[in-house]
Scaffold this motif. Sequence first.
Motif, PDB file in Angstrom:
ATOM      1  N   GLY A 172       0.796  -1.222   0.000  1.00 15.80           N
ATOM      2  CA  GLY A 172       0.000   0.000   0.000  1.00 15.80           C
ATOM      3  C   GLY A 172       0.825   1.267   0.000  1.00 15.80           C
ATOM      4  N   ILE A 173       2.029   1.222  -0.588  1.00 16.66           N
ATOM      5  CA  ILE A 173       2.878   2.410  -0.650  1.00 16.66           C
ATOM      6  C   ILE A 173       2.283   3.410  -1.634  1.00 16.66           C
ATOM      7  N   LYS A 174       2.194   4.672  -1.219  1.00 19.96           N
ATOM      8  CA  LYS A 174       1.568   5.708  -2.043  1.00 19.96           C
ATOM      9  C   LYS A 174       2.471   6.918  -2.268  1.00 19.96           C
ATOM     10  N   ASN A 175       3.561   7.001  -1.559  1.00 23.42           N
ATOM     11  CA  ASN A 175       4.330   8.239  -1.583  1.00 23.42           C
ATOM     12  C   ASN A 175       5.779   7.955  -1.212  1.00 23.42           C
ATOM     13  N   VAL A 176       6.696   8.816  -1.687  1.00 23.68           N
ATOM     14  CA  VAL A 176       8.116   8.720  -1.362  1.00 23.68           C
ATOM     15  C   VAL A 176       8.609  10.071  -0.859  1.00 23.68           C
ATOM     16  N   GLU A 177       9.368  10.068   0.220  1.00 25.14           N
ATOM     17  CA  GLU A 177      10.048  11.277   0.681  1.00 25.14           C
ATOM     18  C   GLU A 177      11.524  10.944   0.874  1.00 25.14           C
ATOM     19  N   ALA A 178      12.384  11.939   0.741  1.00 21.23           N
ATOM     20  CA  ALA A 178      13.817  11.672   0.863  1.00 21.23           C
ATOM     21  C   ALA A 178      14.565  12.959   1.183  1.00 21.23           C
ATOM     22  N   HIS A 179      15.717  12.803   1.820  1.00 25.13           N
ATOM     23  CA  HIS A 179      16.590  13.955   2.038  1.00 25.13           C
ATOM     24  C   HIS A 179      18.045  13.536   1.877  1.00 25.13           C
ATOM     25  N   PHE A 180      18.876  14.494   1.457  1.00 30.84           N
ATOM     26  CA  PHE A 180      20.318  14.316   1.542  1.00 30.84           C
ATOM     27  C   PHE A 180      20.694  14.268   3.022  1.00 30.84           C
ATOM     28  N   ALA A 181      21.736  13.497   3.330  1.00 32.49           N
ATOM     29  CA  ALA A 181      22.255  13.459   4.701  1.00 32.49           C
ATOM     30  C   ALA A 181      23.768  13.565   4.655  1.00 32.49           C
ATOM     31  N   CYS A 182      24.313  14.345   5.561  1.00 32.74           N
ATOM     32  CA  CYS A 182      25.756  14.506   5.691  1.00 32.74           C
ATOM     33  C   CYS A 182      26.156  14.224   7.134  1.00 32.74           C
ATOM     34  N   TYR A 183      27.049  13.248   7.293  1.00 32.75           N
ATOM     35  CA  TYR A 183      27.644  12.962   8.593  1.00 32.75           C
ATOM     36  C   TYR A 183      29.093  13.439   8.547  1.00 32.75           C
ATOM     37  N   ASN A 184      29.394  14.470   9.296  1.00 36.34           N
ATOM     38  CA  ASN A 184      30.768  14.941   9.411  1.00 36.34           C
ATOM     39  C   ASN A 184      31.498  14.073  10.435  1.00 36.34           C
ATOM     40  N   PRO A 185      32.840  14.130  10.482  1.00 37.43           N
ATOM     41  CA  PRO A 185      33.577  13.299  11.431  1.00 37.43           C
ATOM     42  C   PRO A 185      33.031  13.416  12.849  1.00 37.43           C
ATOM     43  N   GLY A 186      32.767  12.258  13.463  1.00 39.43           N
ATOM     44  CA  GLY A 186      32.239  12.212  14.814  1.00 39.43           C
ATOM     45  C   GLY A 186      30.728  12.187  14.910  1.00 39.43           C
ATOM     46  N   GLU A 187      30.031  12.398  13.793  1.00 36.18           N
ATOM     47  CA  GLU A 187      28.575  12.448  13.832  1.00 36.18           C
ATOM     48  C   GLU A 187      27.984  11.049  13.653  1.00 36.18           C
ATOM     49  N   PHE A 188      26.754  10.858  14.146  1.00 34.10           N
ATOM     50  CA  PHE A 188      26.168   9.527  14.251  1.00 34.10           C
ATOM     51  C   PHE A 188      24.650   9.638  14.274  1.00 34.10           C
ATOM     52  N   TYR A 189      23.989   8.472  14.273  1.00 35.61           N
ATOM     53  CA  TYR A 189      22.545   8.389  14.509  1.00 35.61           C
ATOM     54  C   TYR A 189      22.330   7.148  15.368  1.00 35.61           C
ATOM     55  N   ALA A 190      21.969   7.350  16.619  1.00 29.86           N
ATOM     56  CA  ALA A 190      21.880   6.250  17.582  1.00 29.86           C
ATOM     57  C   ALA A 190      20.733   5.301  17.244  1.00 29.86           C
ATOM     58  N   LEU A 191      20.682   4.180  17.968  1.00 25.68           N
ATOM     59  CA  LEU A 191      19.750   3.094  17.700  1.00 25.68           C
ATOM     60  C   LEU A 191      18.305   3.590  17.721  1.00 25.68           C
ATOM     61  N   HIS A 192      17.545   3.239  16.666  1.00 25.46           N
ATOM     62  CA  HIS A 192      16.169   3.703  16.544  1.00 25.46           C
ATOM     63  C   HIS A 192      15.434   2.871  15.491  1.00 25.46           C
ATOM     64  N   ARG A 193      14.152   3.089  15.388  1.00 24.36           N
ATOM     65  CA  ARG A 193      13.322   2.555  14.307  1.00 24.36           C
ATOM     66  C   ARG A 193      12.720   3.740  13.556  1.00 24.36           C
ATOM     67  N   ASP A 194      12.615   3.636  12.234  1.00 23.48           N
ATOM     68  CA  ASP A 194      12.007   4.723  11.460  1.00 23.48           C
ATOM     69  C   ASP A 194      10.491   4.744  11.628  1.00 23.48           C
ATOM     70  N   ASN A 195       9.907   3.602  11.971  1.00 22.01           N
ATOM     71  CA  ASN A 195       8.461   3.522  12.195  1.00 22.01           C
ATOM     72  C   ASN A 195       8.202   2.668  13.437  1.00 22.01           C
ATOM     73  N   PRO A 196       8.438   3.232  14.618  1.00 22.27           N
ATOM     74  CA  PRO A 196       8.261   2.449  15.846  1.00 22.27           C
ATOM     75  C   PRO A 196       6.793   2.143  16.110  1.00 22.27           C
ATOM     76  N   GLN A 197       6.473   0.875  16.267  1.00 20.83           N
ATOM     77  CA  GLN A 197       5.119   0.425  16.613  1.00 20.83           C
ATOM     78  C   GLN A 197       4.067   1.003  15.660  1.00 20.83           C
TER      79      GLN A 197
END
Length: 200
Positions: free
Chosen positions: A99-124
């Motif tokens: 049932g996918i109807k749409n797409v969204e997106a962004h550029f992402a830049c991680y500079n030295p030392g940057e991160f994204y900690a543990l997560h879910r994109d669609n929790p529950q």
Amino acid sequence: MLPISAASNWNIHQLCDDLNDNGFALLDHAYSDDFFLQIREECLENLQEFKDAAIQNGVVSQIRSDHILWINPELPTAYQHIKALEVLSDLLNQNFYLGIKNVEAHFACYNPGEFYALHRDNPQQKNHRIISTVLYLQEKWQENWGGLLRLQDKHGNWHLIEPHPNRLAVFQSDLLHEVLAAQQQRLSITGWLRSDQNLW
């Protein structure tokens, strides 16, 4: 410019098998070398427009430190990637009735030392994100540069996914994952295949 039908050249059969078996799939050499360089160049040309992703609704987040730029038709090369993901969405709908109807997106830049900690994109199932995607945009990457995607598959097994140039990672949005701290600048496009209506 990339034809919108580009996704039809991807190995959809293998991608669907991997998604069905493990909840994630990898597609290397996603685009032609020429298009990959074009989309990377568009990213680099717009780095000054990136915003701090750690600030959400005026609150500083403690789980991420990357910088992002949402993609729209004013970024014509990257927008072709969204159009290709729309083709992929149609194919995934045919195979899995998502049932996918749409797409969204962004550029992402991680500079030295940057991160994204543990997560879910669609929790529950709290939002409309069904499938997550990451297209890696750096020209080269070495394992000791960090920035790996650490992802738990649908069976509970953990995987380390290296951000190889021109690699497309596709995974269920409800899977646990994180981006380990990068030691070099790490560029990508993060996208979501969604079940709500068009955002534009």
